[in-house]
Design a protein around this motif. Structure first.
Motif, PDB file in Angstrom:
ATOM      1  N   ALA A 415       8.048  13.013  15.603  1.00  0.00           N
ATOM      2  CA  ALA A 415       7.679  13.115  14.191  1.00  0.00           C
ATOM      3  C   ALA A 415       8.566  12.221  13.328  1.00  0.00           C
ATOM      4  N   VAL A 416       9.873  12.182  13.616  1.00  0.00           N
ATOM      5  CA  VAL A 416      10.775  11.324  12.850  1.00  0.00           C
ATOM      6  C   VAL A 416      10.446   9.855  13.086  1.00  0.00           C
ATOM      7  N   THR A 417      10.120   9.506  14.329  1.00  0.00           N
ATOM      8  CA  THR A 417       9.749   8.117  14.629  1.00  0.00           C
ATOM      9  C   THR A 417       8.521   7.686  13.836  1.00  0.00           C
ATOM     10  N   VAL A 418       7.498   8.539  13.853  1.00  0.00           N
ATOM     11  CA  VAL A 418       6.284   8.225  13.095  1.00  0.00           C
ATOM     12  C   VAL A 418       6.578   8.211  11.594  1.00  0.00           C
ATOM     13  N   GLY A 419       7.452   9.125  11.124  1.00  0.00           N
ATOM     14  CA  GLY A 419       7.802   9.147   9.705  1.00  0.00           C
ATOM     15  C   GLY A 419       8.485   7.865   9.264  1.00  0.00           C
ATOM     16  N   VAL A 420       9.415   7.345  10.087  1.00  0.00           N
ATOM     17  CA  VAL A 420      10.102   6.091   9.741  1.00  0.00           C
ATOM     18  C   VAL A 420       9.108   4.921   9.734  1.00  0.00           C
ATOM     19  N   ALA A 421       8.234   4.884  10.755  1.00  0.00           N
ATOM     20  CA  ALA A 421       7.223   3.820  10.792  1.00  0.00           C
ATOM     21  C   ALA A 421       6.303   3.903   9.572  1.00  0.00           C
ATOM     22  N   SER A 422       5.920   5.114   9.204  1.00  0.00           N
ATOM     23  CA  SER A 422       5.065   5.290   8.024  1.00  0.00           C
ATOM     24  C   SER A 422       5.783   4.838   6.760  1.00  0.00           C
ATOM     25  N   MET A 423       7.089   5.115   6.665  1.00  0.00           N
ATOM     26  CA  MET A 423       7.851   4.676   5.500  1.00  0.00           C
ATOM     27  C   MET A 423       7.816   3.155   5.372  1.00  0.00           C
ATOM     28  N   LEU A 424       8.019   2.455   6.496  1.00  0.00           N
ATOM     29  CA  LEU A 424       8.021   0.991   6.451  1.00  0.00           C
ATOM     30  C   LEU A 424       6.644   0.443   6.083  1.00  0.00           C
ATOM     31  N   LEU A 425       5.577   1.049   6.646  1.00  0.00           N
ATOM     32  CA  LEU A 425       4.221   0.595   6.306  1.00  0.00           C
ATOM     33  C   LEU A 425       3.895   0.868   4.847  1.00  0.00           C
ATOM     34  N   LEU A 426       4.305   2.026   4.342  1.00  0.00           N
ATOM     35  CA  LEU A 426       4.073   2.342   2.935  1.00  0.00           C
ATOM     36  C   LEU A 426       4.810   1.362   2.028  1.00  0.00           C
ATOM     37  N   ALA A 427       6.061   1.078   2.370  1.00  0.00           N
ATOM     38  CA  ALA A 427       6.830   0.137   1.555  1.00  0.00           C
ATOM     39  C   ALA A 427       6.178  -1.247   1.555  1.00  0.00           C
ATOM     40  N   PHE A 428       5.666  -1.663   2.718  1.00  0.00           N
ATOM     41  CA  PHE A 428       5.006  -2.974   2.802  1.00  0.00           C
ATOM     42  C   PHE A 428       3.743  -3.008   1.948  1.00  0.00           C
ATOM     43  N   ALA A 429       2.927  -1.939   2.068  1.00  0.00           N
ATOM     44  CA  ALA A 429       1.685  -1.910   1.302  1.00  0.00           C
ATOM     45  C   ALA A 429       1.952  -1.842  -0.196  1.00  0.00           C
ATOM     46  N   MET A 430       2.934  -1.041  -0.603  1.00  0.00           N
ATOM     47  CA  MET A 430       3.229  -0.929  -2.034  1.00  0.00           C
ATOM     48  C   MET A 430       3.863  -2.206  -2.575  1.00  0.00           C
ATOM     49  N   LYS A 431       4.602  -2.918  -1.720  1.00  0.00           N
ATOM     50  CA  LYS A 431       5.179  -4.195  -2.148  1.00  0.00           C
ATOM     51  C   LYS A 431       4.082  -5.203  -2.448  1.00  0.00           C
TER      52      LYS A 431
END
Length: 559
Positions: A415-431
């Motif tokens: 769950a933490v691994t997927v959460g970190v990956a999701s954080m990076l994808l969210l940051a990329f999309a919002m950027k």
């Protein structure tokens, strides 16, 4: 019907209990001269499927021979004067149900709970060897006789392992929600002996802790059986040994393959735990050779464990309140800065703060930095800040990991691994979607996230829910415009009401939208209608958007 005589021989003397399908009477067989229990089917169940299940109980339990299963003596129908109701004659059992024992308040000793569970498994082994699955093992269906002997009751919804489920129907859930195996909760057609073993795990958990593994409304309990990891009994009763914890959690495995291989094997494991000096290997493999000098194992702990029914229990660590992390609002403001703010007015307050901070920084570095033109002062509300972007992405990733652990039973590591990956994808999309010219610039304004979330949500509904493909196709056409239409007033409303920069509110809304889509995917595994699932997802989007917006600094404060 008191005093009535069924089939010319069974006299009904007193009501012992009543349920949804009928009544159980204390009776007397005048032909044989012995007391009996007579179960009479009444009400709407006297015809159709109810009567067929009643007859199935007589056939199922009537052909079983075990000291741990109540004996069936006869089956028939009353005469016309009593409405030709079906009745079942069985041995009269004097004792209390395990439900009544648990309801008394004091928990039974750990050793007694294990002994009772072993007897239940021995009775189920006899039923399973005859091809019968009980499907409703629970404390109310197990009677405790004087001397500690148990008998299993109520085979009313039992089925033969080769039965075609004509009395059950496809997708129909039968049983008691708190003691249902996941395959029963789904309404699977292939329900085997492993479902009874799961119910034994729920029963043993109840005897050890006073409560089943999952509690709540029936639909919520069924969903927890499907998705949530059960807590070990020792969480609620610390005196329960680790070996008992492991056996209970193995019985409560989500898949049949993860549970013990049979009721007989479970009875042997329970008996090994009760042995006076059973070594560790005997619990895992009773047939394995014993070492020459056995050391005291967990069974000794079971034997010597005190009864801690009144022991204090502590709430789980994740239920204890935590202080909110400090934000920029908590920053102390110097007296001089406050005076400048009052003199300048509220509209220039943020510019005054920035100017004060810049002056202090310039004074500290004047000896090192070359002189030059004074930098232009820029209001913090004029441009989206990268800190706000990462704050929203990190919060969104954390909530995603939390959902996977709490509702999908994922391990913490994954769950933490997927959460970190999701954080990076969210940051990329919002950027990519960040406006390039101040707070009023729209840029993509969330279009990319909305389209991605709409596609993923429709794909999850198509795969995991019973919605037909044409229904998902219509939803895919409607969902994107609806979400875009809702997003703009949602962002504007939160920005005005909570005093946050609009661009930063859009970051929070994007993270919340991804989490709402995940919630829709998890809810698609339940029996909620598709429309209700989408409404719940939209409501979760709004609530989480407000929560994540609250983490952003107020307009004009330091990022």
């Amino acid at each position: 019907m008191r005093g009535a005589k069924l089939d010319g021989r069974y006299r009904l003397d007193a009501v012992l209990g009543a349920g949804g399908m009928g009544q159980v009477w204390r009776g007397f067989d005048e032909r044989v001269g012995r007391p009996v229990a007579v179960k009479v089917l009444t009400g709407a169940g006297t015809a159709g499927t109810g009567a067929e299940r009643f007859a199935a109980e007589a056939k199922a339990a009537g052909n079983l021979t075990s000291p741990y299963i109540v004996t069936i003596h006869d089956f028939g129908r009353a005469g016309p004067e009593h409405g030709r109701v079906p009745f079942l004659v069985m041995e009269l059992v004097d004792g209390d149900s395990l439900e009544a024992v648990v309801a008394e308040g004091a928990l039974p000793p750990v050793r007694d709970a294990l002994q009772w569970a072993a007897q239940v498994c021995t009775g189920l082994a006899a039923a399973h060897s005859a091809g019968i699955v009980h499907r409703d093992i629970k404390p109310a269906n197990v009677m405790l006789l004087p001397g500690g002997h148990l008998k299993i009751l109520d085979f009313g919804i039992a089925k033969h392992v080769y039965e075609d489920l004509a009395l059950t129907g496809t997708g129909l859930t039968i049983g008691t929600p708190a003691y249902m195996a996941p395959e029963q909760a789904r309404g699977d057609r292939s329900i085997g002996p492993a479902a009874d073993l799961y119910a034994v795990g729920c029963l043993l958990h109840t005897l050890l802790t006073g409560r089943p593994p999952f509690t709540g409304a029936p639909l919520a309990v069924l969903n927890q059986h499907l998705t949530r990891r059960p807590e070990a009994p020792s969480v609620h009763r610390p005196a329960v040994p680790a070996e008992v914890d492991r056996l209970v959690l193995r019985l409560l495995a989500k898949t049949a393959d993860g549970r013990p291989e049979s009721a007989a094997a479970t009875a042997e494991a329970l008996t090994a735990l009760l042995a006076p000096a059973a070594p560790h290997s005997a619990v895992l493999n009773p047939a394995a050779p014993q070492p020459a000098a056995p050391r005291p194992g967990p069974a000794a702990a079971v034997q010597q464990a005190p009864d801690v029914a009144a022991a204090e229990t502590h709430p789980a660590w994740w239920l204890q309140p935590r202080p909110h992390p400090p934000t920029a609002l908590d920053r102390p403001v110097p007296v001089a800065e406050r005076a400048a703010e009052r003199a300048a007015g509220p509209l220039a307050a943020s510019v005054v703060r920035r100017h004060t901070a810049a002056t202090a920084a310039t004074a500290a570095t004047a000896a090192e930095a070359p002189s030059g033109p004074e930098p232009e002062l820029v209001d913090a509300s004029e441009v989206p800040r990268s800190k706000a972007l990462w704050r929203a992405a990190a919060a969104g990733g954390a909530v995603i990991a939390l959902q996977l652990v709490a509702f999908a039973s994922w391990s913490t590591g994954w769950a933490v691994t997927v959460g970190v990956a999701s954080m990076l994808l969210l940051a990329f999309a919002m950027k990519i979607e960040s406006p390039a010219e101040g707070d009023k610039a729209e840029s993509l304004d969330g279009v990319l996230l909305v389209l991605a979330v709409s596609g993923v949500a429709c794909l999850l509904l198509l795969i995991m829910s019973p919605v037909p493909w044409w229904g998902v196709l219509i939803l895919s056409w409607v969902m994107g415009p609806v979400l875009l239409g809702v997003q703009k007033p949602l962002v504007d409303g939160l920005s005005r009401s909570m005093g946050r920069v609009r661009a930063e509110v859009r970051f929070a809304s994007g993270s919340a939208l991804v989490n709402a889509a995940l919630a829709v995917g998890l809810l698609a595994r339940t029996w909620l209608p598709a429309l209700v699932t989408l409404i719940v997802g939209i409501a979760a989007w709004g609530a989480l958007s407000a929560a994540l917006t609250a983490l952003q600094p107020r307009r004009g404060s330091a990022p």
